[in-house]
Enzyme design. Structure first.
Site, PDB file in Angstrom:
ATOM      1  N   ASP A   1       4.668  55.684  14.611  1.00 19.75           N
ATOM      2  CA  ASP A   1       4.655  56.356  15.916  1.00 19.75           C
ATOM      3  C   ASP A   1       5.859  55.910  16.766  1.00 19.75           C
ATOM      4  O   ASP A   1       5.999  54.719  17.075  1.00 19.75           O
ATOM      5  CB  ASP A   1       3.318  55.978  16.596  1.00 19.75           C
ATOM      6  CG  ASP A   1       3.024  56.805  17.819  1.00 19.75           C
ATOM      7  OD1 ASP A   1       3.899  57.564  18.270  1.00 19.75           O
ATOM      8  OD2 ASP A   1       1.894  56.666  18.342  1.00 19.75           O
TER       9      ASP A   1
ATOM     10  N   GLY B   1       6.939  65.941  17.471  1.00 22.74           N
ATOM     11  CA  GLY B   1       7.654  67.189  17.203  1.00 22.74           C
ATOM     12  C   GLY B   1       9.052  67.248  17.790  1.00 22.74           C
ATOM     13  O   GLY B   1       9.614  68.330  17.965  1.00 22.74           O
TER      14      GLY B   1
ATOM     15  N   ASP C   1      -0.056  64.533  22.357  1.00 22.05           N
ATOM     16  CA  ASP C   1      -1.424  64.144  21.984  1.00 22.05           C
ATOM     17  C   ASP C   1      -2.455  65.221  22.331  1.00 22.05           C
ATOM     18  O   ASP C   1      -2.451  65.769  23.430  1.00 22.05           O
ATOM     19  CB  ASP C   1      -1.820  62.849  22.716  1.00 22.05           C
ATOM     20  CG  ASP C   1      -1.046  61.659  22.186  1.00 22.05           C
ATOM     21  OD1 ASP C   1      -0.055  61.857  21.459  1.00 22.05           O
ATOM     22  OD2 ASP C   1      -1.443  60.529  22.511  1.00 22.05           O
TER      23      ASP C   1
HETATM   24  C1  GLA Z   1       0.484  57.956  20.702  1.00 21.19           C
HETATM   25  C2  GLA Z   1       0.034  58.845  19.546  1.00 21.19           C
HETATM   26  C3  GLA Z   1      -1.478  58.839  19.484  1.00 21.19           C
HETATM   27  C4  GLA Z   1      -1.971  57.414  19.301  1.00 21.19           C
HETATM   28  C5  GLA Z   1      -1.448  56.516  20.403  1.00 21.19           C
HETATM   29  C6  GLA Z   1      -1.735  55.049  20.139  1.00 21.19           C
HETATM   30  O1  GLA Z   1       0.097  58.460  21.931  1.00 21.19           O
HETATM   31  O2  GLA Z   1       0.524  60.147  19.706  1.00 21.19           O
HETATM   32  O3  GLA Z   1      -1.929  59.663  18.422  1.00 21.19           O
HETATM   33  O4  GLA Z   1      -1.548  56.946  18.039  1.00 21.19           O
HETATM   34  O5  GLA Z   1      -0.033  56.638  20.542  1.00 21.19           O
HETATM   35  O6  GLA Z   1      -1.219  54.210  21.109  1.00 21.19           O
END
Ligand code: GLA
Length: 502
Positions: free
Chosen positions: A266, A305, A326
């Site tokens: 991430d 994305g 998210d």
């Molecule tokens: C980001 C990701 C989420 C999750 C959080 C965790 O926001 O997009 O899916 O993994 O981090 O902190």
């Protein structure tokens, strides 16, 4: 006379305070109950009553002190600019500087009260994160995994930062006992907040919520399931835990040693050290590191994305890549994300999937009709199916939605095509997906506020007119069509999903 003396003593006090020089680099450490430590540096320069400088943290990067003052009692007020690239007001930070000791009032984790923390003097330059140049671009070979979209469970949507080892074990048990495993849900994925600090050799450790990762992996494997984990290419994850920055190979080896089968990687704080044009190389680095371990590990890219990830995701051996920000457990969030995915259809293929984010089915924010839309649309889109609810307490209705074998077969169709929108008439949309055996899955979606009749003409979905065999995948029965198409009454925020045999 007395008045003069009063002024003289105030003056002396004031001079004393100003003589006390705050100039220097200060470190504030905040420890959370799970043992994670957040470090914030205040690199300050005092000039009379005014203070300038920067604050630094691995999570939020370097932020300029836009204004700063110290008064005669040593009360310090700093206003730090918002983190890079973000708009908005600066953040006001209060501190107290008395007898050479600096105490800073820090905001804590969400939902906790601000706390006053004593800062310690730090070396000049401490807290500055050097940019490690990313590698030159090259193609990382396909790892042979995820020939159909990954299916499993992930901790974030339900548990966020509260997830523990016991929750994950309980979920593995529930995946088996609820019929989820039988339906194809295999990956049990721990999202953010499992991470501890690094040991003296730079090895990543787990925090107090995950005392035994190897034991957890063994347990999950003993159930015939696979274990997933989470990290960031940045110095910190989105929740402020240790990221893999500068430790990519070491972390990949550690994951393999624990028995990890899936990594969600991430972006988060990586933007503090890298530029958007570095993203492919940065993701390539971990792709190579994972392959160097020799263990099959599904590689999930999560950078919301940006920079057309669907064009280069396969080059870095990504098996799936997030295409959006998210998801939340609301109709608005889910439908906005889901119905916007048609444009990416050409990038889905076996081994490489667009990921419109994890499922919210069963988390309580939508109706069962809306959750059926979620499940149908994600399956038409060949999206990964990662349940995000508490399976230990899921109702029969929710499990029926998640484990509908006929719908899952649409998602897992080996051809790996992604559906596109065939027609749109206001709030009524028809989506179609070509399946490997020449049959088609067709979703009739009603995004409107009242039930409505939706009809699809065979021409709309490139089927010749005539007699066709149709099956309604939620009603689990054959249905009759007209010679030129099919019509159904669809509830508000609902779907009718049919499979039309070749
Ligand atoms: C980001 C990701 C989420 C999750 C959080 C965790 O926001 O997009 O899916 O993994 O981090 O902190």
């Amino acid at each position: 006379m007395r008045i003069t003396r009063f002024f003289i003593s105030v003056l002396t006090l004031a001079t004393a305070a100003f003589a006390a020089d705050l100039t220097g680099n200060w470190l504030v450490k905040q420890e959370s109950p799970d043992g994670n430590v957040r470090e914030t540096y205040f690199d300050l320069k005092q000039d009379g009553t005014s203070i300038n400088g920067v604050t630094r943290s691995a999570q939020f990067g370097e932020r300029k002190i836009e204004s700063g003052t110290i008064d005669a009692e040593g009360n310090v007020t700093l206003v730090a600019a918002p983190p890079n690239n973000r708009k908005g007001n600066g953040q006001k930070i209060q501190a107290k500087f008395v007898n050479g000791a600096l105490r800073v009032t820090m905001t804590g984790r969400p939902g906790t009260q601000p706390e006053e923390v004593t800062a310690s003097r730090a070396a000049a330059g401490a807290g500055i994160i050097e940019r490690i140049p990313p590698p030159a671009l090259k193609k990382v070979p396909y790892n042979g995994l995820a020939k159909t979209p990954p299916m499993g469970w992930n901790s974030w949507n339900k548990f966020a930062g509260r997830v523990t080892q016991e929750d994950v074990k309980g979920m593995a048990d529930a995946i088996v006992s609820s019929g989820m495993k039988k339906a194809g849900y295999i990956y049990v994925n721990i999202d953010d907040t499992w991470e501890g600090m690094r040991d003296a050799n730079g090895n990543i450790t787990t925090n107090k919520k995950f005392p035994d990762m190897k034991g957890l992996a063994d347990y999950v494997h003993s159930k015939g399931l696979k274990l997933g984990i989470y990290s960031s290419p940045g110095p910190k994850t989105c929740a402020g835990y240790e990221g893999s920055y500068g430790h990519e190979l070491q972390d990949a080896k550690q994951y393999a040693a624990w028995g990890i089968d899936y990594l969600k990687y991430d972006w988060c704080s990586a933007g503090r050290v890298y530029k958007p044009e570095d993203e492919q190389a940065v993701y390539q680095k971990m792709g190579e590191a994972l392959q160097a371990t020799g263990r099959p590990i599904v590689y999930s890219l999560c950078q919301y994305g940006a920079v057309d990830v669907w064009k280069w995701g396969p080059e870095v051996s990504g098996n799936l890549w997030r295409t959006t920000g998210d998801i939340r457990d609301t109709w608005d969030s889910m439908s906005k994300i889901g119905f916007d995915q048609g444009r990416l259809a050409e990038y889905a293929a076996p081994g490489h999937w667009n990921d419109p984010d994890m499922l919210e089915i069963g988390n309580g924010g939508m109706t069962n009709d809306e959750y059926k839309v979620h499940m149908s649309l994600w399956s038409l889109l060949s999206a990964p199916l990662l349940a995000g609810n508490d399976l230990r307490s899921a109702s029969k209705e929710i499990l029926d939605i998640l484990t509908n074998a006929e719908v899952i077969a649409i998602d897992q169709d080996p051809a790996g095509n992604q559906a596109t929108r065939a027609t749109q008439n206001g709030d009524l949309e028809v989506w179609v997906k070509e399946l490997h055996d020449g049959s088609k899955a067709v979703g009739l979606f009603n995004l409107g506020a009242a039930a409505a009749d939706i009809s699809v003409k065979w021409g709309d979905v490139k089927i010749q007119s005539g007699k066709h065999k149709l099956r309604d995948l939620w009603a689990h029965k054959e249905v009759k069509a007209e010679a030129d198409g099919y019509s159904a009454n669809v509830p508000s925020h609902g779907v009718v999903l049919i499979r039309i045999a070749k």
